[in-house]
Design an enzyme around this catalytic site. Structure first.
Site, PDB file in Angstrom:
ATOM      1  N   ARG A   1       2.864   1.352   0.534  1.00 51.36           N
ATOM      2  CA  ARG A   1       2.920   0.413   1.171  1.00 51.36           C
ATOM      3  C   ARG A   1       3.721   0.198   2.153  1.00 51.36           C
ATOM      4  NH1 ARG A   1       5.968  -2.940  -3.652  1.00 51.36           N
ATOM      5  NH2 ARG A   1       3.886  -3.581  -4.249  1.00 51.36           N
TER       6      ARG A   1
ATOM      7  N   ASN B   1       5.732  -8.856  -3.743  1.00 50.23           N
ATOM      8  CA  ASN B   1       6.969  -9.248  -4.399  1.00 50.23           C
ATOM      9  C   ASN B   1       7.043  -8.761  -5.709  1.00 50.23           C
ATOM     10  OD1 ASN B   1       9.238 -10.625  -5.530  1.00 50.23           O
ATOM     11  ND2 ASN B   1       8.800 -12.362  -4.331  1.00 50.23           N
ATOM     12  N   ASP B   2       7.745  -7.575  -6.132  1.00 52.62           N
ATOM     13  CA  ASP B   2       7.795  -7.125  -7.372  1.00 52.62           C
ATOM     14  C   ASP B   2       8.331  -7.726  -8.325  1.00 52.62           C
ATOM     15  OD1 ASP B   2       6.612  -4.991  -6.125  1.00 52.62           O
ATOM     16  OD2 ASP B   2       8.575  -3.719  -5.782  1.00 52.62           O
ATOM     17  N   CYS B   3       9.036  -8.891  -8.249  1.00 55.41           N
ATOM     18  CA  CYS B   3       9.828  -9.802  -8.962  1.00 55.41           C
ATOM     19  C   CYS B   3       8.653 -10.918  -9.750  1.00 55.41           C
ATOM     20  CB  CYS B   3      10.905 -10.436  -8.483  1.00 55.41           C
ATOM     21  SG  CYS B   3      12.389  -9.305  -8.493  1.00 55.41           S
TER      22      CYS B   3
END
Length: 797
Positions: A363, A487-489
């Site tokens: 990405r 958004n990995d969170c």
């Protein structure tokens, strides 16, 4: 507080005080031989991979900062005083020690003056070489003759693998063997194993690097770190420098260094020049050859000019003169240079990325390409094809592509639970951008392999990326979150749904429809239009939360980024993408951005969410891992700022767009080093928001998608010089106070000198365009009207 300035003429940033709040760094070399250097000569060097090919050491996150590095110690025999050619590591009082650092295009010059001795040290990697050069000029500014001893210092890794060297000490402490051959230091690891660098991930190969000195006779050496520094010594006061004489130590195991001692005598006003060469290979072969090639000052100067010319030519793709000088410094040098470095190293080599990431994040790199396509279109095509071949036959992507070992057609693809939902959606920004930049429509029909098996045309790869998202959609018709979206969170779970990626999918379908129309693929065009219509309907029914768009759904129906949430009730990402994708237009779009500005805007940019999380179940949103106002927990995430700016330009809001742009532009904080702390010449990942006590402090410089999105945004949406399939679009959206802009743009190997005039003080809208004296209808310069050199006048009105 201002610690430096932009030297636009020489394309350098000049640091006038060495005691910067954090290390201010630069990059040397290429993707074959890379290096990082700071304003105090700290940093490290590596071959191909900063994780697997790092042969010199740096201690990260330590005090003093950025040590060790590439040092030259200077000792006056008469009074036994000693110092370093860079302020650190000795760190003499700044009342007595003058220092200047000039960071340029893949080179750094550090000058100093202490005790009437002036030094100028130039660090760079000659083009096409696997070694670096430290070129020292030392001058006696005093009245008396001076006898000086000089000592180089570099600290070696015991194994080129960062993990093996820094963690697996029970192994790596016993595999290093030093030697000195013909007064050239040979740094060897696993020396009795088969020799080679061709398989960079093989940590058991024998490998060698060398260190050589020319311009003055080598009088001694040391290769044992503990002997040179002293068991309880430091880089600030090495025992050998204190005593003034090397011991000729040979390290076998434990820890190694590269120290070459020389002695010079300088009459008043006299200068001498020395060359230090460090690189890959054996001392007796590659080391000897390097000295023969580049061991003389005239040859060093010649190679340096080649390097400067190479990089300055790369930056010619677009230059501009705007009413904002700080913007000009970024536009004409530092932002495109930042993009080129990020394109080269993704998130794999910096003072922050210490080796935990190796290779090109899928990405990340696909987005990074947006910042370099107009500068190096032919070279960038190779990387773009590499990333396309990182797509699996499923339509998803490998999280990381390692260019030094990638084998399309035979790679192991991720497990279903490891796919990221946004990875291949970025192809719809970058592939059309490349085709529009080059005019190479045939690229869509080029056949490329998938990572694991099979092959397809480029447009076939794009079709499969869309199908991947359609096949993995949830109850509301939005793409599933899978392992993570951008958004990995967010803990969406595999079957949760992401409205952000839904807007990306909407954008992908829109682009795909345009491509199919261009290629006369009518059935595919109809297929995509049907899915776009369904998606638009679902977005209106299920994504709109009354004043803004939801961020996501969990599979059980729990909403993210909703008025129903007490924390993180609004997220930035889906709001501008609703406009960028073409889904939200007109009055609704304007109201949406008004809400964004009311809820998320701060004096340093737009927060990623509001309010931050501190009580929300981490199984829902794990951003509370971070302090409030940092990283994904309510910081000003710089990557997203460009999206907000683009949305404002689509709405014609030139002043608001540029005001937002300046809020996160590094050069705008050149006089506020005490607040920003990191480099004022490159972009970074995030800025602490109002929820953090260190409001305005910036973190993670250089390697961030912020660089490419910032450059793409300013050049294509504020200045509005945007490639199209049929020509070059002129569509600026600027502050009304800007009356004139001058731009030079290379497009399809043709030169365009563009003047934009704004006599009426408007924000957007072209009244007339002339090219080479001929007035055009519309605001696209068609291909057939382009000459080798073009004079363009655009009048807003």
């Amino acid at each position: 507080m201002q610690l430096g300035f932009f030297d636009d003429k020489n394309k350098e940033y000049v640091i006038k005080r060495p005691d910067t709040p954090r290390s201010w760094s630069n990059y040397l070399g290429s993707t074959e031989y890379g290096a990082i250097i700071t304003n105090n000569a700290g940093g490290y060097s590596f071959y191909q991979s900063a994780a697997q090919g790092r042969f010199t050491r740096l201690r990260f996150n330590s005090i003093p900062m950025d040590q060790p590095g590439r040092y030259i110690y200077i000792r006056d025999d008469a009074n036994r005083d000693f110092w370093s050619a860079s302020w650190q590591p000795v760190g003499k009082p700044l009342s007595k020690y003058k220092s200047e650092c000039r960071h340029g295009t893949a080179y750094t010059k550090i000058s100093s003056e202490y005790s009437s001795i002036k030094t100028e040290t130039l660090y760079f990697v000659p083009l096409g070489k696997l070694y670096e050069c430290w070129f020292l000029k030392i001058t006696n500014k005093g009245r008396k003759k001076r006898k000086l001893k000089l000592f180089t210092y570099v600290e070696y890794a015991n194994n080129w693998s960062f993990y093996q060297d820094q963690v697996n000490l029970q192994y790596s402490q016993y595999i290093m063997k030093m030697n000195v051959v013909g007064k050239i230091i040979d740094h060897g690891t696993n020396v009795m194993m088969p020799y080679g660098n061709e398989i960079i991930e093989d940590v058991e190969q024998a490998r060698h690097s060398f260190l050589a000195l020319s311009g003055a006779p080598v009088k001694g050496f040391d290769t044992d770190r503990n002997i040179f520094l002293g068991t309880y010594g430091s880089y600030a006061n090495p025992v050998v420098v204190e005593k003034g004489k090397c011991t000729n130590s040979i390290a076998v195991g434990d820890n190694a260094c590269g120290v070459l001692q020389t002695e010079i005598t300088l009459n008043s006003g006299e200068s001498k020049e020395l060359v230090v060469l460090m690189g890959i290979g054996k001392a007796e072969v590659e080391g000897k050859k390097a000295v023969q090639e580049t061991g003389k000052p005239d040859k060093v100067k010649e190679e340096f000019e080649k390097l400067k010319n190479f990089w300055h030519l790369r930056l010619r793709g677009m230059t501009a003169e705007t009413p904002d000088n700080e913007l000009n410094s970024m536009l004409n040098m530092w932002n495109p240079y930042n993009c080129l470095i990020t394109y080269a190293w993704s998130r794999a080599a910096s003072l922050i990325y210490t080796g935990e990431r190796d290779g090109l994040g899928y990405r990340d790199t696909v987005q990074d390409l947006l910042g370099v396509l107009h500068i190096i279109p032919d070279e960038a095509r190779g990387y773009l094809e590499l990333m396309i071949t990182g797509q699996a036959s499923t339509g998803g992507a490998m999280p990381v592509v390692k260019p030094f070992s990638h084998k399309p057609g035979s790679e192991k693809i991720p497990d279903e639970k490891e796919y990221r939902s946004d990875d291949c959606m970025w192809l719809f920004n970058t592939i059309p951008a490349y085709v529009k930049e080059t005019g190479d429509i045939s690229f869509y029909e080029k056949v490329l392999p998938y990572a694991d098996k099979g092959e397809d045309t480029v447009i076939g790869h794009m079709r499969r990326a869309i199908q991947f998202s359609l096949d993995r959609s949830g109850a509301h018709g939005f793409p599933c979150g899978l392992f993570a979206d951008w958004n990995d969170c967010l803990q969406l779970g595999h079957d949760g749904e992401t409205t952000f990626v839904a807007f990306q999918l909407r954008y992908a379908l829109k682009e795909y429809i345009e491509i199919c129309a261009l290629l006369e693929k009518n059935a595919e065009k109809q297929w995509a239009q049907e899915h776009l219509d369904i998606l638009d309907d679902n977005l209106e029914k299920h994504a709109w939360d009354g004043d803004w768009y939801l961020r996501a759904y969990r599979a059980d129906g729990l909403k993210f980024g909703s008025k129903e949430n007490s924390e993180a009730s609004i997220f930035l990402e889906p709001q501008p993408w609703a406009i960028i994708s073409g889904h939200t237009t007109g009055e609704k779009a304007e109201k949406l951005m008004n809400v964004v500005n009311r809820r998320l805007l701060t004096k340093y940019g737009l927060m990623i969410c509001d309010p931050p999380t501190e009580k929300t179940d981490p199984r829902v949103i794990k951003s509370r891992l971070f302090n409030k106002g940092m990283k994904e927990n309510g910081s000003i995430f710089c990557h997203t700022q460009g999206w907000g700016v683009i949305a404002e330009t689509i709405l014609g809001k030139g002043k608001r767009a540029y005001d937002l742009y300046r809020k996160f532009m590094p050069a705008a904080y050149n006089t506020k080093a005490e607040t920003r702390e990191i480099e004022p010449y490159v972009y970074n990942q995030f800025i602490n928001s109002k929820y953090n006590p260190r409001y305005g402090a910036a973190r993670l410089p250089w390697l961030s998608g912020s660089a490419s999105w910032a450059y793409y945004t300013i050049t294509q949406y504020i200045l509005g010089i945007r490639p199209g399939y049929s020509g070059l679009l002129i569509d600026p959206c600027i502050p009304p106070a800007w009356k004139e802009i001058k731009i030079t743009r290379i497009f399809r190997k043709k030169c365009f000198n563009i003047t934009i005039k704004n006599p009426g003080g408007i924000e957007k809208g072209i009244k007339s365009i002339t090219i080479n004296g001929e007035q055009l209808s519309g605001n696209v310069i068609p291909n057939e009207k382009m000459a080798e050199k073009n004079e363009v006048l655009a009048i807003l009105g």
